[in-house]
Every structure is written in C-alpha cells, then in structure tokens.
Scaffold this motif. Structure first.
Motif, PDB file in Angstrom:
ATOM      1  N   SER A   3       1.198  -1.505  -0.118  1.00 40.44           N
ATOM      2  CA  SER A   3       0.113   0.018  -0.195  1.00 40.44           C
ATOM      3  C   SER A   3       0.650   1.471   0.329  1.00 40.44           C
ATOM      4  O   SER A   3       0.286   2.318  -0.218  1.00 40.44           O
ATOM      5  CB  SER A   3      -1.016   0.171   0.836  1.00 40.44           C
ATOM      6  OG  SER A   3      -0.383   0.128   2.617  1.00 40.44           O
ATOM      7  N   ILE A   6       1.622   1.944  -3.827  1.00 42.50           N
ATOM      8  CA  ILE A   6       0.647   2.423  -4.485  1.00 42.50           C
ATOM      9  C   ILE A   6       0.437   3.623  -4.253  1.00 42.50           C
ATOM     10  O   ILE A   6       0.260   5.016  -5.248  1.00 42.50           O
ATOM     11  CB  ILE A   6      -0.823   1.264  -3.816  1.00 42.50           C
ATOM     12  CG1 ILE A   6      -0.089   0.103  -4.090  1.00 42.50           C
ATOM     13  CG2 ILE A   6      -2.045   2.109  -4.462  1.00 42.50           C
ATOM     14  CD1 ILE A   6      -1.738  -0.850  -3.575  1.00 42.50           C
ATOM     15  N   ILE A  55      -0.527   0.705 -10.573  1.00 42.32           N
ATOM     16  CA  ILE A  55      -1.878   0.263  -9.533  1.00 42.32           C
ATOM     17  C   ILE A  55      -2.723  -0.240  -9.245  1.00 42.32           C
ATOM     18  O   ILE A  55      -2.424  -0.879  -7.873  1.00 42.32           O
ATOM     19  CB  ILE A  55      -2.088   2.354  -8.796  1.00 42.32           C
ATOM     20  CG1 ILE A  55      -0.746   3.382  -8.784  1.00 42.32           C
ATOM     21  CG2 ILE A  55      -2.598   2.229  -8.054  1.00 42.32           C
ATOM     22  CD1 ILE A  55      -1.222   4.468  -8.902  1.00 42.32           C
ATOM     23  N   TYR A  56      -2.999  -0.842 -10.682  1.00 40.58           N
ATOM     24  CA  TYR A  56      -4.107  -1.766 -10.300  1.00 40.58           C
ATOM     25  C   TYR A  56      -3.837  -3.207  -9.998  1.00 40.58           C
ATOM     26  O   TYR A  56      -3.866  -3.950  -9.901  1.00 40.58           O
ATOM     27  CB  TYR A  56      -4.324  -1.430 -11.495  1.00 40.58           C
ATOM     28  CG  TYR A  56      -5.781  -2.951 -11.945  1.00 40.58           C
ATOM     29  CD1 TYR A  56      -7.545  -2.342 -11.539  1.00 40.58           C
ATOM     30  CD2 TYR A  56      -6.110  -3.591 -12.639  1.00 40.58           C
ATOM     31  CE1 TYR A  56      -8.695  -3.110 -11.520  1.00 40.58           C
ATOM     32  CE2 TYR A  56      -6.978  -4.865 -12.848  1.00 40.58           C
ATOM     33  CZ  TYR A  56      -8.825  -4.304 -12.119  1.00 40.58           C
ATOM     34  OH  TYR A  56      -9.011  -5.012 -12.420  1.00 40.58           O
ATOM     35  N   ASP A  59      -2.626  -3.638  -6.492  1.00 41.24           N
ATOM     36  CA  ASP A  59      -3.456  -3.329  -5.512  1.00 41.24           C
ATOM     37  C   ASP A  59      -4.132  -4.761  -4.750  1.00 41.24           C
ATOM     38  O   ASP A  59      -4.840  -5.643  -5.989  1.00 41.24           O
ATOM     39  CB  ASP A  59      -4.804  -2.478  -5.789  1.00 41.24           C
ATOM     40  CG  ASP A  59      -5.778  -2.211  -5.077  1.00 41.24           C
ATOM     41  OD1 ASP A  59      -5.515  -2.791  -3.714  1.00 41.24           O
ATOM     42  OD2 ASP A  59      -6.713  -1.409  -5.261  1.00 41.24           O
ATOM     43  N   LYS A  61      -6.466  -5.848  -3.238  1.00 38.65           N
ATOM     44  CA  LYS A  61      -7.977  -5.934  -3.243  1.00 38.65           C
ATOM     45  C   LYS A  61      -8.514  -6.752  -4.603  1.00 38.65           C
ATOM     46  O   LYS A  61      -9.069  -7.428  -4.688  1.00 38.65           O
ATOM     47  CB  LYS A  61      -9.053  -4.596  -3.329  1.00 38.65           C
ATOM     48  CG  LYS A  61      -8.916  -4.273  -1.830  1.00 38.65           C
ATOM     49  CD  LYS A  61      -9.427  -3.080  -1.548  1.00 38.65           C
ATOM     50  CE  LYS A  61      -8.883  -1.684  -0.292  1.00 38.65           C
ATOM     51  NZ  LYS A  61      -9.624  -0.566  -0.321  1.00 38.65           N
TER      52      LYS A  61
END
Length: 68
Positions: A3, A6, A55-56, A59, A61
C-alpha cells in the motif's frame, strides 16, 4: 508494504504532470514538431495510464477479486 508503493505511485503522476509544469513552461524547444510544454502534457497523459495500470495490478483488493 504494497500500500505504501501504491500511494507513492499515485503521487508521481501528479508531481510530474502538474507540479513540474511551471518549470517546464519556460522551455522554448520543439519536440516532434510540438512545443515542449505540449509534448510534456502528452507524455504525462500517456504515462498516467501506465501508472494507473501498475497501481491496479499492485492493489491487493484486485487480486482477491480475480482469484474468485
């Protein structure tokens, strides 16, 4: 840990495209037939797409959704 990367990757395009723009404004050379300021904006527009894709991918998530 990821994170942190990111957040760093999300700040770089902002600094590059808008933060450095006042310093680039005084350059009067032409690159590929475009004034340097216009070239700078076009390059950062393309680079922002790359940063957002990175970033995608980083991540966590998004990785959870892909594994389901």
């Amino acid at each position: 840990m990821k994170s942190k990367w990111i957040y760093i990757l999300s700040i770089i395009p902002f600094i590059g495209s808008l933060g450095l723009l006042p310093f680039i404004n005084g350059i009067t050379i032409y690159v590929f037939g475009m004034p340097f300021i216009f070239f700078w904006v076009v390059i950062w527009t393309l680079a922002i797409s790359g940063f957002l894709a990175l970033i995608y991918k980083l991540d966590p998530k998004n990785r959870e959704e892909e594994s389901e």
